[in-house]
Design a protein around this motif. Sequence first.
Motif, PDB file in Angstrom:
ATOM      1  N   ILE A 330     -23.381  -2.140  -1.727  1.00 26.25           N
ATOM      2  CA  ILE A 330     -22.414  -3.121  -2.249  1.00 26.25           C
ATOM      3  C   ILE A 330     -21.044  -2.885  -1.615  1.00 26.25           C
ATOM      4  CG2 ILE A 330     -21.227  -3.978  -4.324  1.00 26.25           C
ATOM      5  CD1 ILE A 330     -23.738  -3.113  -5.932  1.00 26.25           C
ATOM      6  N   PHE A 331     -20.646  -1.615  -1.599  1.00 26.92           N
ATOM      7  CA  PHE A 331     -19.332  -1.249  -1.079  1.00 26.92           C
ATOM      8  C   PHE A 331     -19.150  -1.731   0.366  1.00 26.92           C
ATOM      9  CE2 PHE A 331     -16.157   1.679   0.685  1.00 26.92           C
ATOM     10  CZ  PHE A 331     -15.183   1.647  -0.290  1.00 26.92           C
ATOM     11  N   THR A 332     -20.104  -1.394   1.238  1.00 23.97           N
ATOM     12  CA  THR A 332     -19.954  -1.744   2.661  1.00 23.97           C
ATOM     13  C   THR A 332     -20.047  -3.248   2.915  1.00 23.97           C
ATOM     14  OG1 THR A 332     -22.296  -1.243   3.011  1.00 23.97           O
ATOM     15  CG2 THR A 332     -20.714   0.465   3.600  1.00 23.97           C
ATOM     16  N   SER A 333     -20.598  -4.006   1.962  1.00 22.48           N
ATOM     17  CA  SER A 333     -20.639  -5.459   2.207  1.00 22.48           C
ATOM     18  C   SER A 333     -19.410  -6.181   1.642  1.00 22.48           C
ATOM     19  CB  SER A 333     -21.936  -6.067   1.666  1.00 22.48           C
ATOM     20  OG  SER A 333     -22.073  -5.735   0.324  1.00 22.48           O
ATOM     21  N   ASN A 334     -18.565  -5.447   0.910  1.00 23.97           N
ATOM     22  CA  ASN A 334     -17.374  -6.078   0.313  1.00 23.97           C
ATOM     23  C   ASN A 334     -16.035  -5.646   0.913  1.00 23.97           C
ATOM     24  OD1 ASN A 334     -19.012  -7.473  -1.432  1.00 23.97           O
ATOM     25  ND2 ASN A 334     -18.654  -6.120  -3.172  1.00 23.97           N
ATOM     26  N   ILE A 335     -16.049  -4.621   1.774  1.00 20.35           N
ATOM     27  CA  ILE A 335     -14.775  -4.057   2.240  1.00 20.35           C
ATOM     28  C   ILE A 335     -14.228  -4.706   3.505  1.00 20.35           C
ATOM     29  CG2 ILE A 335     -14.813  -1.761   1.194  1.00 20.35           C
ATOM     30  CD1 ILE A 335     -16.214  -0.773   3.778  1.00 20.35           C
ATOM     31  N   LEU A 336     -12.914  -4.646   3.611  1.00 24.08           N
ATOM     32  CA  LEU A 336     -12.194  -5.164   4.768  1.00 24.08           C
ATOM     33  C   LEU A 336     -10.943  -4.290   4.955  1.00 24.08           C
ATOM     34  CD1 LEU A 336     -12.349  -7.710   6.624  1.00 24.08           C
ATOM     35  CD2 LEU A 336     -10.772  -8.798   5.055  1.00 24.08           C
ATOM     36  N   SER A 337     -10.633  -3.930   6.207  1.00 27.08           N
ATOM     37  CA  SER A 337      -9.454  -3.095   6.470  1.00 27.08           C
ATOM     38  C   SER A 337      -8.333  -3.937   7.060  1.00 27.08           C
ATOM     39  CB  SER A 337      -9.792  -1.973   7.453  1.00 27.08           C
ATOM     40  OG  SER A 337     -10.987  -1.338   7.109  1.00 27.08           O
ATOM     41  N   LEU A 338      -7.138  -3.843   6.473  1.00 25.22           N
ATOM     42  CA  LEU A 338      -5.967  -4.585   6.963  1.00 25.22           C
ATOM     43  C   LEU A 338      -5.090  -3.677   7.822  1.00 25.22           C
ATOM     44  CD1 LEU A 338      -4.907  -6.446   3.678  1.00 25.22           C
ATOM     45  CD2 LEU A 338      -6.312  -7.325   5.572  1.00 25.22           C
ATOM     46  N   PRO A 339      -4.291  -4.256   8.714  1.00 20.95           N
ATOM     47  CA  PRO A 339      -3.405  -3.416   9.547  1.00 20.95           C
ATOM     48  C   PRO A 339      -2.489  -2.542   8.679  1.00 20.95           C
ATOM     49  CG  PRO A 339      -3.435  -5.677  10.365  1.00 20.95           C
ATOM     50  CD  PRO A 339      -4.171  -5.684   9.057  1.00 20.95           C
ATOM     51  N   ILE A 340      -2.432  -1.265   9.010  1.00 20.12           N
ATOM     52  CA  ILE A 340      -1.493  -0.351   8.344  1.00 20.12           C
ATOM     53  C   ILE A 340      -1.116   0.737   9.338  1.00 20.12           C
ATOM     54  CG2 ILE A 340      -3.360   1.041   7.242  1.00 20.12           C
ATOM     55  CD1 ILE A 340      -1.351   1.350   4.821  1.00 20.12           C
ATOM     56  N   TYR A 341       0.121   0.735   9.791  1.00 23.38           N
ATOM     57  CA  TYR A 341       0.630   1.767  10.694  1.00 23.38           C
ATOM     58  C   TYR A 341       2.143   1.765  10.581  1.00 23.38           C
ATOM     59  CZ  TYR A 341       0.291  -2.538  13.527  1.00 23.38           C
ATOM     60  OH  TYR A 341       0.330  -3.839  13.963  1.00 23.38           O
ATOM     61  N   PRO A 342       2.766   2.924  10.849  1.00 21.38           N
ATOM     62  CA  PRO A 342       4.212   3.055  10.601  1.00 21.38           C
ATOM     63  C   PRO A 342       5.058   1.989  11.291  1.00 21.38           C
ATOM     64  CG  PRO A 342       3.256   5.178  11.183  1.00 21.38           C
ATOM     65  CD  PRO A 342       2.163   4.171  11.341  1.00 21.38           C
TER      66      PRO A 342
END
Length: 361
Positions: A330-342
């Motif tokens: 379930i977890f891997t089918s619902n996740i998305l990573s957004l840009p995050i960097y200093p």
Amino acid sequence: MIPFNNFKLHYQDLKPGMDKAFTRVMDSGWYVLGKEVEAFENEFARYLNVKYCVGVASGTEAITLALMANNIGEGDEVITTNVTAFPTITGIVQAGAKPVVVDVFKESGLIDFTKIVSKINKKTKGIVPVHLYGQSCDMAGIMEVAKQHNLCVIEDCAQATGATYKNKKCGTIGNCGAFSFYPTKNLGAYGDAGAVATNDEATYNKLLSLRNYGQTERYYHDFNGINSRLDELQAAILREKLPFLEHWNKKRGQIASHYKEQLKGVTFLKENEYGQSVYHLFIIKTTDRDHLLKYLKANGVAALIHYPVPIHKQKAFLYQKDEIFTESEIFTSNILSLPIYPELSEKDLQKIVTIINEYEL
Ligand SMILES: *Cc1c(COP(=O)(O)O)cnc(C)c1O
């Protein structure tokens, strides 16, 4: 397009220090395992508040070497999480051991330590908890299982340089901490690099030999090792960057807070009360993930999935094919990573928020 990372901007700010580091190493006439490596090892150990640190060639090999230094290899089993970057598995396999995965907590995606016991047998020698996305695993739960069953704990800290568990840095609680300085990580080199941290002197001495094909004294070999040395250029670069790490991690935290305050219609990972994340990645969860990902790309936002499939579904992973890992799936089918960097600008951050919030309409 708002990129997922911006290394050119990152380098621009650091250029004078980098030029100095480069010249210092080139002028020294010594390029592998030298003064810069030794100095970085000492500085990084001090930063972590751990007795010893050994510079190695990558985060993957940091895991391999940490296992080897604890006599874990052929015929042994090592328990880890079903949701991680594949190199966690590569590191274990490279040591000769068999990886065994367990399911994750749905709130964080971190290893569910209550599932470890059911996988322990006579062959089990170690646990590799992964501090995924910059969040610390629940180390009390893991160390308790390890103690009861006499298992070695190697913390995979590739995504968690600077993260804390209670008042300690991740990587200083188990027998060893394995770090990666791949360019995308919170502390990144300009090439491959890694390190192993430990408080145990014997393990430290073994690591020094193991990374240098088992050499104990020049041209004398008491056991086989591998070639996994850190070079002077990468060490000098890391020395220049280390003093900024806390500042960069704080910036990541501010971006994460902004996302959490402003984004609507998506779920966030639950913050652990026992530790401080360093937000290596910023994860949102939504049942409409695939559509949202397409929409973001169409609107100029680079987003990625870390990771699209659980380990047991990777072709290269030959075990546990028929097991069911409900939470991982379930977890891997619902996740998305957004840009995050200093270096992510306030303008770009606000743009990402607006684009996502408009999606819901
Ligand atoms: C990046 C990463 C590694 C491997 O590090 P390398 O330096 O690329 O070998 C291992 N584990 C995790 C969780 C990672 O994110």
